[in-house]
Scaffold this active site. Structure first.
Site, PDB file in Angstrom:
ATOM      1  N   SER A 246       0.841  -1.198   0.000  1.00 21.80           N
ATOM      2  CA  SER A 246       0.000   0.000   0.000  1.00 21.80           C
ATOM      3  C   SER A 246       0.879   1.252   0.000  1.00 21.80           C
ATOM      4  CB  SER A 246      -0.961  -0.054   1.193  1.00 21.80           C
ATOM      5  OG  SER A 246      -2.019   0.861   1.045  1.00 21.80           O
ATOM      6  N   ASP A 355      -9.618  -5.561  -4.436  1.00 24.28           N
ATOM      7  CA  ASP A 355      -9.100  -4.497  -3.567  1.00 24.28           C
ATOM      8  C   ASP A 355      -9.961  -3.250  -3.745  1.00 24.28           C
ATOM      9  OD1 ASP A 355      -7.623  -2.535  -2.246  1.00 24.28           O
ATOM     10  OD2 ASP A 355      -5.692  -3.282  -2.965  1.00 24.28           O
ATOM     11  N   HIS A 385      -7.119  -6.285  -0.526  1.00 26.29           N
ATOM     12  CA  HIS A 385      -5.993  -5.368  -0.290  1.00 26.29           C
ATOM     13  C   HIS A 385      -4.878  -6.020   0.524  1.00 26.29           C
ATOM     14  CE1 HIS A 385      -4.118  -1.447  -0.108  1.00 26.29           C
ATOM     15  NE2 HIS A 385      -4.103  -1.463   1.209  1.00 26.29           N
TER      16      HIS A 385
END
Length: 421
Positions: A246, A355, A385
């Protein structure tokens, strides 16, 4: 009248509770008076009021508080108090110095308390050992970590795991899930050493009482972890990688530059490209519309968020999610694609098709911006995610369902690393 003697006798939990009582009573000047001089400058009464009064707009009506939990680190007392709201749980994290002045105050999502992770099995093909990432002047401070080291004869290629946004522990724990634990053990079982460490905002919140940058929060510590691995026995210093998840993936190219030529390659998992504040607004709109409609209260929350985003984009002293405007402004200036391209390193990019936080638009931008033999892309339609298989429409509730990072994704990482010259 309260005497100096009685104030000195107050416990950290009592002082932290007093701060929250004053905030609830709208006594913001009295709350500010409990701050250190640096905190008063960074978060004066008017900004404190803006932060505190924005919470019900986002989380609904305030409810009861939980019991205070007190810990100590480097001479500072850290008090965590759970906060109940109609739409969810938060926690206040308050840091006190030796003079009982408040030098840190954060309101953040409540941390789940999953059971401790089981130790590796006796017949596992790796061991785990404590590892301290030196930080601060002359490395006098440190971030606790764990090094998963393959059994057998080294040296071994090695990976540093870099967290997403917010205070994160070494396992990147969310609900019952520990994606960094899964990745570390999965790679170590295949002969690749993996270092995971406590993010500084989690381990040392006292370092973030004033102005700070994205490099203070993430980049510099990741580079320090790489440097520490170079000097570690049984680690192949010519085969070092960063795996950023991320926001950690968004900063991977920046970390490579800060690592001064020590890295061999980069792995990006669910990494965003577009301005992070745009993504934040999109995520909130998606989440409030999951039930098919947006209530008046939810629209008010979105309007408040939009106004706060607009303000931090222009005012370095404004705050959003307890982070200063200058932090957000610097983060928005990061060009992840250019940074990765400029690193000159081979790159493996990984993306889950389910995601809802880093969506397909980001994936397409990576594919458009990085073309050539040194880039490899893997897309996993069923993964979320966290790299975990999910079903149904994605939302925060799925992170409360126990799962593990997909073994196919971990195998792809291992094979790619082993294929590097």
């Amino acid at each position: 009248m309260v005497s100096a003697t009685s104030v000195a006798a107050d416990t950290p939990a009592t002082l932290a509770t007093r701060l929250l009582d004053q905030l609830d009573a709208a006594q913001y000047s009295a709350a500010e008076a409990m701050f250190s001089a640096e905190m008063k400058a960074a978060v004066p009464a008017d900004k404190l009021q803006a932060v505190w009064e924005s919470l019900p707009a986002q989380m609904g009506a305030a409810g009861k508080r939980g019991d205070a939990q007190v810990s100590e680190a480097d001479g500072f007392r850290i008090v965590v108090i759970p906060l109940e709201y109609a739409k969810g749980r938060l926690q206040a994290r308050i840091v006190l110095d030796k003079d009982d002045q408040i030098i840190g105050f954060l309101v953040q999502p409540a941390e789940a308390a999953p059971p401790p992770a089981a130790a590796p099995a006796a017949d596992a093909r790796f061991i785990e050992q404590p590892f301290l990432v030196p930080i601060g002047p002359e490395g006098k401070n440190g971030l606790p970590g764990t090094l998963a080291l393959p059994k057998g004869k080294g040296p071994f290629p090695a990976v540093v795991l870099v967290h997403g946004s917010g205070p994160q522990d070494r396992d990147e724990t969310i609900g019952p899930n520990r994606p960094f634990l899964d990745i570390a053990r999965g790679l170590a079982a295949q002969g690749i050493a993996v270092l995971r460490y406590e993010k500084r905002t989690h381990a040392r919140p006292q370092d973030f009482s004033g102005a700070f940058s994205i490099d203070d929060e993430t980049t510099d510590d990741a580079a320090a972890a790489v440097t520490a691995l170079v000097a570690t026995a049984d680690i192949d210093s010519k085969h070092l990688y960063v795996l950023g998840h991320s926001q950690g993936g968004m900063l991977a190219g920046r970390i490579a530059k800060a690592s001064d030529g020590k890295l061999t390659g980069l792995v990006l998992l669910a990494a965003p490209v577009r301005p992070i504040l745009d993504i934040l607004a999109e995520q909130n709109r998606y989440l409030v519309s999951l039930d098919g409609s947006i209530s008046t209260e939810e629209q008010a929350h979105l309007d408040t968020l939009d106004a706060a985003i607009a303000k931090v984009r222009h005012d370095p002293d404004a705050t959003l999610m307890n982070l200063p405007g200058r932090f957000w402004q610097q983060l928005e200036q990061v060009d992840p694609v250019a940074d990765v391209r400029d690193s000159g390193l081979p790159v493996l990019l990984l993306q889950g098709g389910r995601d809802f936080q880093v969506v397909d638009a980001e994936w397409q931008l990576w594919k458009q911006g990085l073309q050539g033999e040194r880039y490899r892309f893997h897309h996993y339609p069923a993964l979320n995610h966290l790299g975990i298989t999910s079903n149904g429409k994605g939302g925060m509730a799925e992170y409360e369902q126990a799962g593990h990072v997909d073994t196919g994704l971990i195998n792809d990482i291992a094979q790619w690393i082993k294929a590097q010259p």
